[in-house]
Scaffold this motif. Structure first.
Motif, PDB file in Angstrom:
ATOM      1  N   THR A  60       0.818  -1.320  -0.174  1.00 57.17           N
ATOM      2  CA  THR A  60       0.025   0.061   0.064  1.00 57.17           C
ATOM      3  C   THR A  60       0.792   1.260  -0.201  1.00 57.17           C
ATOM      4  N   ASP A  88      -5.437  -0.736  -5.164  1.00 57.74           N
ATOM      5  CA  ASP A  88      -5.193  -1.219  -3.808  1.00 57.74           C
ATOM      6  C   ASP A  88      -6.007  -2.160  -3.091  1.00 57.74           C
ATOM      7  N   GLU A  89      -5.734  -3.495  -3.619  1.00 54.76           N
ATOM      8  CA  GLU A  89      -6.912  -4.846  -3.075  1.00 54.76           C
ATOM      9  C   GLU A  89      -8.215  -4.119  -3.198  1.00 54.76           C
TER      10      GLU A  89
HETATM   11 MG   LIG Z   1      -2.217  -2.851   2.008  1.00 55.46          MG
END
Ligand SMILES: [Mg+2]
Ligand SMILES: Nc1ncnc2c1ncn2[C@@H]1O[C@H](COP(=O)(O)OP(=O)(O)OP(=O)(O)O)[C@@H](O)[C@H]1O
Lengths: 250, 489
Positions: free
Chosen positions: A43, A168-169
């Motif tokens: 991240t 991000d995910e």
């Molecule tokens: Mg993360």
């Protein structure tokens, strides 16, 4: 041509070094999946690349603009134009709750880029169609499921025509049955040669969509190679252990 | 904004008077010397003052004042004299006095069915007095009638006579010690009895700023002329049923039997009272709306400074908010009104902005800054409750800082802070009554004036109903806005 080029990037939070000497490049049309254990700095890496976080050292070039060179950030004007080169899709969507779906998408094109409203609306409708969300033009985000919200968030990012899109995910906040819709639209983008860097835990998805996979651990790039190779034949022990762990089904 | 208003005021200073103004301060709750009737100031002292002004070619300005602030009013030049059945005894050295023009007695009134008949009967009883009156001072320890005062079980100090009469009727005090003129007035409606034995006798004079002998001499000479040509006697007859009470230079008994003020009967009419209160309500509403108009945006500005990255700015406004919330609003009002004189020697009393009295402007400044501090904290809580993801999404989309604030953050903040803002707004409706401390004629001030002229609770009850209705409407409007903003989440 390299859309994103990162060299020797480092970043610390107080005493803790989160990113160490990270280097990689992303070519036009490439899709890169970033995998790695929790806390490995994925991240943070995306946030540095999207200019949400300031790096301590190293260089980042985004769409041909030098954002940071040996730890020194460029002037405001350069940063502003670099900002238009990238888009970001967050784990928890971050839609604007007080705006309709349509307004979420056209607000930035109209008020940041100065595109005429009519034109922005036309394009927003096309994007919502692509995201299989055309029926929800006049809904508020709170009326949508998580998967639907994430697809609106993707449309919102695309409406500014970024040269590269960071994820991000994008599906980790979703119930399993909702992830497919989101993964499907990301795949469709990959087929249109959209340049993307995707942090994900979905290995099957990564293998199908990504050209390359980067494996991170302890703030370092441990392995960087073609998707199939990293998954089926990893060179590094830690990569092996990580992928084996995922397959044994955590 | 409000600072700007103050500086604009200072410029109008030069628009001073071509005709000299003679500003008389008085307590509008003190019939028959000064009171309100039919929306006008009437009274024995006020008529005398009007005539003095007329003979000197002065423009008279009658200023009802908050009695507790009379010295500040006088010393800061807001008023030129206190002319208000004003007792000299005990205050000899605090003012430059005219010669006494009325001699007055301090008496005790009781309920007529009470067994109390002599001053000696008051032993062990509760006696009410008005705050800062000579009889209060006399009965206190060290006073000239402490011999009587020490026998009482309690000396109850009340803000005005009207209050005292209500307490007497309700049985929470046994007697009231007061001026005989007022006592006669109060006892007219029946049920009350004035004891024959007097507590003390006192002289009324006109109080001028200490050292202002020049004005004192002019006024006193004019008053003497009026006595010589019979004008004073005629004025006296209007209020004291044909008997001349003026005694300038020749002290004699002051108040006749049957003091006659038409006030009580007049105010018995609920319709008239309501009409007067409605006029006050308009002023209350003006305070309310102007405060919101200034305080809501000002609060946002203060909140932004309070959260600024600049150390000095942030801490200055932190202290500002803490002082504004940590001191009584009434005290702040007094500071805004008297502060310019005491701190900078500027006499704002003669100033006006578009014909608006500085009193009112001070109220608006005081209210706006005070409420801005409260609103600022509400805004701050609202702003910090917006998730960081909203800022980050806006940042990645290329919004500037101000676009992020006005397009993304503020609209969400408005929805979140509505409930606490509603609370403050409702408090504001009731707080407008604090303007009475600067004697601004809003509804509560007027209710107080009428109540003391008529000795009834009626004006307070009607005012209470108006405050309630006002708040009822405000609460309705706020909940309608809340509903309207309920379209998401
Ligand atoms: Mg993360
Ligand atoms: N704002 C911050 N302040 C301090 N430490 C931080 C901050 N953000 C991240 N960290 C730390 O940096 C390290 C890397 O965090 P990061 O969120 O980048 O990991 P990640 O690889 O994305 O993990 P996950 O898979 O759980 O999302 C963690 O140890 C985290 O505690």
């Amino acid at each position: 041509m390299d859309i994103l080029s990162i060299n020797n990037l480092s970043k610390s939070f107080r005493q803790q070094q989160v990113l160490r000497d990270i280097s990689f490049t992303v070519k036009q049309g490439e899709v890169i999946a970033v995998i790695g254990p929790s806390g490995s700095g994925k991240t943070t890496l995306l946030r540095c690349a999207a200019m949400l976080e300031n790096a301590d050292g190293g260089s980042i070039d985004l769409g041909g603009i030098s954002v940071v060179e040996s730890g020194k950030y460029a002037d405001k004007a350069s940063l502003k134009s670099a900002r238009t080169k990238c888009g970001m899709v967050f784990q928890n969507f971050n839609l604007f709750p007080h705006m309709l779906v349509l307004d979420n998408i056209i607000d930035a094109p109209v008020h940041v880029l100065g595109i005429p409203r009519q034109e922005a609306v036309r394009e927003a409708l096309a994007l919502l169609g692509k995201m299989e969300m055309q029926e929800y033009v006049n809904a508020y985000p709170c009326e949508l499921s998580g998967g639907q919200q994430q697809r609106v968030a993707i449309a919102r990012a695309l409406a500014l025509h970024p040269e590269i899109l960071f994820f991000d995910e994008p599906t980790s906040a979703l119930d399993p049955e909702l992830t497919n819709g989101v993964l499907r639209v990301i795949r469709a983008l990959a087929e249109e040669d959209m340049t993307m860097v995707i942090v994900t835990h979905e290995m099957d998805f990564a293998e199908k969509v990504a050209d390359r996979i980067i494996f991170m651990a302890d703030g370092m790039v441990v392995e960087d190679g073609p998707a199939a190779e990293v998954i089926h034949n990893p060179a590094n022990e830690r990569t092996k252990a990580f992928i084996a762990g995922l397959k044994s089904g955590f | 904004m409000t600072f700007f208003m103050v500086s604009a005021l200072v410029f109008t200073l030069s628009a001073a008077d071509a005709v000299k103004r003679f500003t008389v301060g008085f307590d509008a709750n003190f019939p028959p010397y000064g009171y309100v009737e039919n929306g006008e100031y009437r009274g024995f002292d006020l008529d005398l003052a009007r005539e003095v002004a007329k003979r000197n070619n002065w423009q008279i300005v009658l200023k009802p004042i908050n009695w507790d602030a009379k010295d500040s009013e006088l010393n800061s030049g807001m008023i030129d004299c206190i002319w208000n059945g004003f007792t000299i005894n005990g205050r000899e050295n605090s003012y430059t006095w005219s010669d006494p023009y009325v001699v007055n007695e301090q008496v005790v009134i009781v309920k007529d069915d009470s067994p109390l008949r002599k001053l000696a009967d008051l032993k062990g009883k509760k006696v009410a007095v008005q705050t800062d009156t000579p009889v209060q001072k006399a009965l206190k320890k060290g006073g000239e009638r402490y011999d009587l005062g020490r026998t009482l079980s309690e000396l109850v100090v009340v803000p005005d006579y009207n209050n005292a009469v209500m307490m007497l009727e309700a049985g929470s005090v046994d007697a009231i010690a007061m001026d005989i003129g007022v006592a006669k007035e109060k006892s007219k409606k029946g049920g009350l009895l004035i004891l024959d034995e007097i507590v003390m006798s006192e002289n009324y004079g006109i109080g001028f700023r200490k050292g202002d002998t020049k004005l004192r001499d002019i006024v006193q000479n004019t008053l003497l002329e009026m006595i010589d040509d019979g004008t004073a006697a005629r004025i006296s007859a209007r209020y004291f049923d044909g008997k001349n009470v003026v005694a300038l230079g020749r002290i004699k008994s002051a108040v006749s039997e049957d003091a006659n003020v038409s006030g009580a009967g007049f105010w018995d009419n609920a319709g008239v009272v309501t009409l007067e209160l409605l006029k006050g309500l308009l002023v209350s509403m003006a305070i309310f709306f102007l405060t919101l108009l200034f305080a809501l945006p000002l609060g946002l500005l203060v909140a932004c400074f309070r959260m600024s990255g600049n150390f000095l700015l942030r801490n200055f406004f932190r202290i500002f908010i803490s002082v504004m919330r940590g001191t009584p609003l009434m005290l702040q009002l007094l500071v805004w009104f008297f502060g310019p004189y005491y701190l900078f020697g500027i006499q704002l009393s003669k100033l006006s902005l578009f014909g608006i009295d500085y009193r009112f402007i001070a109220v608006i400044i005081g209210f706006s800054l005070n409420y801005a501090a409260y609103f600022a904290e509400i805004y701050r809580a609202g702003i910090s409750s917006i998730p960081r993801g909203q800022y980050e999404a806006a940042c990645v989309l290329g919004y500037t800082r101000s676009q992020t604030f006005f397009r993304i953050v503020l609209p969400q903040v408005v929805k979140r802070i509505l409930p606490p803002v509603t609370n403050e707004v409702i408090t504001l409706v009731k707080d407008t009554s604090l303007a009475f401390s600067l004697a601004v004629l809003e509804m509560f001030t007027i209710a107080k004036q009428i109540a003391s002229a008529s000795s009834t609770m009626l004006p307070f009850i009607i005012a209470g109903v108006f405050y309630y209705l006002f708040n009822f409407i405000v609460a309705g409007v706020m909940s309608a806005i809340e509903k309207k903003l309920n379209y998401y989440r």
